[in-house]
Structures are given as structure tokens and as C-alpha cells.
Design a protein around this motif. Sequence first.
Motif, mmCIF file in Angstrom:
data_model
loop_
_atom_site.group_PDB
_atom_site.id
_atom_site.type_symbol
_atom_site.label_atom_id
_atom_site.label_comp_id
_atom_site.label_asym_id
_atom_site.label_seq_id
_atom_site.Cartn_x
_atom_site.Cartn_y
_atom_site.Cartn_z
ATOM 1 N N MET A 1 0.845 -1.186 0.000
ATOM 2 C CA MET A 1 0.000 0.000 0.000
ATOM 3 C C MET A 1 0.887 1.245 0.000
ATOM 4 S SD MET A 1 -1.831 0.700 3.636
ATOM 5 C CE MET A 1 -1.053 1.726 4.809
ATOM 6 N N ILE A 2 0.322 2.315 -0.430
ATOM 7 C CA ILE A 2 1.011 3.596 -0.432
ATOM 8 C C ILE A 2 0.583 4.367 0.816
ATOM 9 C CG2 ILE A 2 1.257 5.804 -1.639
ATOM 10 C CD1 ILE A 2 2.596 3.431 -3.043
ATOM 11 N N SER A 3 1.558 4.945 1.498
ATOM 12 C CA SER A 3 1.279 5.716 2.704
ATOM 13 C C SER A 3 1.717 7.164 2.502
ATOM 14 C CB SER A 3 2.052 5.110 3.889
ATOM 15 O OG SER A 3 1.996 5.970 5.000
ATOM 16 N N PHE A 4 0.928 8.068 3.023
ATOM 17 C CA PHE A 4 1.258 9.492 2.991
ATOM 18 C C PHE A 4 1.884 9.961 4.302
ATOM 19 C CE2 PHE A 4 -1.632 9.152 -0.533
ATOM 20 C CZ PHE A 4 -1.102 10.035 -1.454
ATOM 21 N N LYS A 5 2.340 9.020 5.117
ATOM 22 C CA LYS A 5 2.979 9.363 6.392
ATOM 23 C C LYS A 5 4.173 10.312 6.214
ATOM 24 C CE LYS A 5 4.558 7.172 10.636
ATOM 25 N NZ LYS A 5 4.816 5.895 11.303
ATOM 26 N N PRO A 6 5.009 10.112 5.176
ATOM 27 C CA PRO A 6 6.112 11.072 4.986
ATOM 28 C C PRO A 6 5.623 12.498 4.739
ATOM 29 C CG PRO A 6 6.535 9.081 3.740
ATOM 30 C CD PRO A 6 5.119 8.991 4.249
ATOM 31 N N LEU A 7 4.467 12.634 4.100
ATOM 32 C CA LEU A 7 3.926 13.975 3.868
ATOM 33 C C LEU A 7 3.576 14.645 5.191
ATOM 34 C CD1 LEU A 7 2.932 16.277 2.074
ATOM 35 C CD2 LEU A 7 0.757 15.052 1.847
ATOM 36 N N LEU A 8 3.019 13.891 6.108
ATOM 37 C CA LEU A 8 2.686 14.463 7.411
ATOM 38 C C LEU A 8 3.939 14.979 8.115
ATOM 39 C CD1 LEU A 8 0.042 11.855 8.626
ATOM 40 C CD2 LEU A 8 -0.366 14.157 7.730
ATOM 41 N N TYR A 63 6.120 3.324 0.157
ATOM 42 C CA TYR A 63 5.492 2.021 -0.067
ATOM 43 C C TYR A 63 5.602 1.194 1.202
ATOM 44 C CZ TYR A 63 4.668 -2.721 -1.584
ATOM 45 O OH TYR A 63 4.181 -3.988 -1.681
ATOM 46 N N VAL A 64 4.482 0.657 1.639
ATOM 47 C CA VAL A 64 4.458 -0.212 2.810
ATOM 48 C C VAL A 64 3.858 -1.547 2.372
ATOM 49 C CG1 VAL A 64 3.562 -0.523 5.148
ATOM 50 C CG2 VAL A 64 4.099 1.782 4.326
ATOM 51 N N PRO A 65 4.618 -2.629 2.414
ATOM 52 C CA PRO A 65 4.057 -3.933 2.045
ATOM 53 C C PRO A 65 2.811 -4.258 2.857
ATOM 54 C CG PRO A 65 6.434 -4.088 2.317
ATOM 55 C CD PRO A 65 6.010 -2.720 2.824
ATOM 56 N N ASP A 66 1.858 -4.916 2.248
ATOM 57 C CA ASP A 66 0.579 -5.204 2.892
ATOM 58 C C ASP A 66 0.709 -5.912 4.236
ATOM 59 O OD1 ASP A 66 -0.924 -3.961 0.957
ATOM 60 O OD2 ASP A 66 -1.209 -5.800 -0.215
ATOM 61 N N GLU A 67 1.693 -6.767 4.404
ATOM 62 C CA GLU A 67 1.829 -7.494 5.671
ATOM 63 C C GLU A 67 2.248 -6.591 6.820
ATOM 64 O OE1 GLU A 67 5.563 -8.073 3.193
ATOM 65 O OE2 GLU A 67 3.469 -8.513 2.855
#
Length: 69
Positions: A1-8, A63-67
Motif C-alpha cells: 500500500m502507499i502511505s502518505f505518512k512522509p507527507l505528514l 510504499y508499505v508492504p501489505d503485511e
Amino acid sequence: MISFKPLLKTLIDKNLSKTEFVEMMKISSSTSAKMWRNEYIAMKIVDDICKKFECALTDVIEYVPDEQK
């Protein structure tokens, strides 16, 4: 999945709130909601964010792997 955590983190570093960011980028409320839920958005928006903040793609998304959810 794609994460926007770096944007925060980038927003914190730039001393901007989510609301200020959305207004500055002229992002719709539906697009911003998708971002904060880590859902897909148009790459054009990601490109615009990188241009505005003069930052790398990795400062916006990761990118964060689904697991690892």
C-alpha cells in the motif's frame, strides 16, 4: 500500500497544518480525505506537491508492504 505518512512529517517540518496544506495546494476535500486514509490519488497531485515543496517523492509517499499494515 502507499502511505502518505512522509507527507505528514514534511508538513510538520514546514510548520503547516493539514488545512493550510490543502488550501495552499488547492486540493479538493475528497482528494485530501483519500490522502489521509492512504488511498490512491492522481500522480499529478503528488507531482504538484513535490514541485511546491521542492522535495523528493519519498518526502510525500512511501510504499508499505501489505503485511506491515
